[in-house]
Write an enzyme that holds these catalytic residues in place. Sequence first.
Site, PDB file in Angstrom:
ATOM      1  CE  LYS A 107      -4.280  -1.963   1.722  1.00 51.85           C
ATOM      2  NZ  LYS A 107      -3.934  -3.365   2.018  1.00 51.85           N
TER       3      LYS A 107
HETATM    4  C1  LIG Z   1      -4.545  -4.483   1.454  1.00 53.40           C
HETATM    5  C2  LIG Z   1      -3.831  -5.765   1.495  1.00 53.40           C
HETATM    6  C3  LIG Z   1      -4.171  -6.860   0.665  1.00 53.40           C
HETATM    7  C4  LIG Z   1      -5.359  -6.816  -0.276  1.00 53.40           C
HETATM    8  O1  LIG Z   1      -5.157  -5.961  -1.356  1.00 53.40           O
HETATM    9  P1  LIG Z   1      -6.405  -5.488  -2.229  1.00 53.40           P
HETATM   10  O2  LIG Z   1      -5.862  -4.449  -3.135  1.00 53.40           O
HETATM   11  O3  LIG Z   1      -7.403  -4.935  -1.236  1.00 53.40           O
HETATM   12  O4  LIG Z   1      -6.935  -6.677  -2.934  1.00 53.40           O
HETATM   13  C5  LIG Z   1      -3.406  -8.007   0.709  1.00 53.40           C
HETATM   14  N1  LIG Z   1      -2.374  -8.118   1.564  1.00 53.40           N
HETATM   15  C6  LIG Z   1      -2.015  -7.104   2.392  1.00 53.40           C
HETATM   16  C7  LIG Z   1      -0.876  -7.312   3.304  1.00 53.40           C
HETATM   17  C8  LIG Z   1      -2.729  -5.898   2.382  1.00 53.40           C
HETATM   18  O5  LIG Z   1      -2.366  -4.907   3.218  1.00 53.40           O
END
Ligand SMILES: *Cc1c(COP(=O)(O)O)cnc(C)c1O
Length: 436
Positions: A107
Amino acid sequence: MILYSTNNKSLSVSFKEAVFNSLPADKGLYMPSEILSLSDDFIKHIDQYTLPEIAFEVANHLIGDDIPEADLKELIEEAINFDAPVVSLDEHTAVLELFHGPSLAFKDFGARFMSRVMAYFAQNESNAKLLDVLVATSGDTGGAVALGFLGVEGTRVTILYPKGKVSPIQEQQLTRNGHNIRALEIDGTFDDCQALVKEAFNDPELNQKLRLTSANSINIARLIPQTFYYFHAYAQLLRKGVKDVVFAVPSGNFGNIGAGLLAYKMGLPVKQFLAATNVNDTVPRFLNSGTYEPRPSIATLSNAMDVGNPSNWVRILDLFGNDKTSLQEIISAYTYNDEETRRAIDELYERYQYIACPHTAIAFLATEAYKSQHPGNFTSIFLSTAHPCKFPDVFNKEKQAAIAIPEQVKMLESRTSQKESLGTDYLAFKAWLLEK
Ligand SMILES: *Cc1c(COP(=O)(O)O)cnc(C)c1O
């Protein structure tokens, strides 16, 4: 760049408008009205480019004139200042590590890029007002947003998180920043945090006094930078002579895989995408049976994927013109429970001495399943979405000891925690916002 709403294709807004609104008033999602392929020449020689160079080419191609090239280049060099290496495990299996940014999760790509795009547009306004970002978080998003905006001029971030419901490292990432980041611990649930933020955005008095904006996960400025690492992963494999690639993506809200599919539409050669979920399997059920039936979310070990109604799914449908058959051709979906997740963590450790977080482990299982169903000469890359140290409770003593603690965590340990606490009462929250 012109964007429409998935609910209204005749809507036409600028990139800036889409970034500040996060979502259109009709509750659809913003989509680029035109997705052109990158040049064949660029794709063919992509192995000669670095990650920031690829990011610039891709972003410039999508965003166009809305940000002049020199400004975009500078913005990207600041935002994408960490690596995303493809680590080979064996001849046909590799892991794309997306956890080398400040919050140790993928993210960071979205949050760092979005923060700088927002600050860029806000600074160029005549009546520049401090940009007040409000975010509710259940863990990972808040950390990425806090660290993404940390020190970005002209911005201030307030993060609401549920008391006692985030992991120790996550809490440190939220509360140990200071400067332009404020952590607000709410004595309630994540839903309470989200309700407070929502009410603030709908409050005319607050919006008149403060320039409020969200850092919503469906913001188009978070999706665009997530395409960068798919191109960069392909570039790294091309250097090794590999051309046939399968990407396995641990999925919750389907933003990450959505970005991969956007990259595919921009001309990235991908053999297959594997959508890997935990038991929150709304999308796999849809792809396998044909009915889209969201369900309340179920708590699992891979809690960042505990999503019953994935918010980015509409975008993916739109990208494929709502044609289920073409979606089923390019995406294979797999679902695993907690017991299978734990077994995958053990197997990765035993086979490769590799420690993966539970989200990552689920994507690994998808590559194994796909390979056994489709023998052939291709490379499977599973995306590692977070560093394992963020989920210590999942691992036994031996693995815990084997996890190297990254610099980013050590840095936080020496800082003091700064947070304020509130209940779930809206008027108290509003008074706090106006007073500070
Ligand atoms: C947010 C997140 C996901 C999921 O990603 P999406 O874009 O919501 O499908 C998977 N793994 C981790 C560690 C995350 O923080």
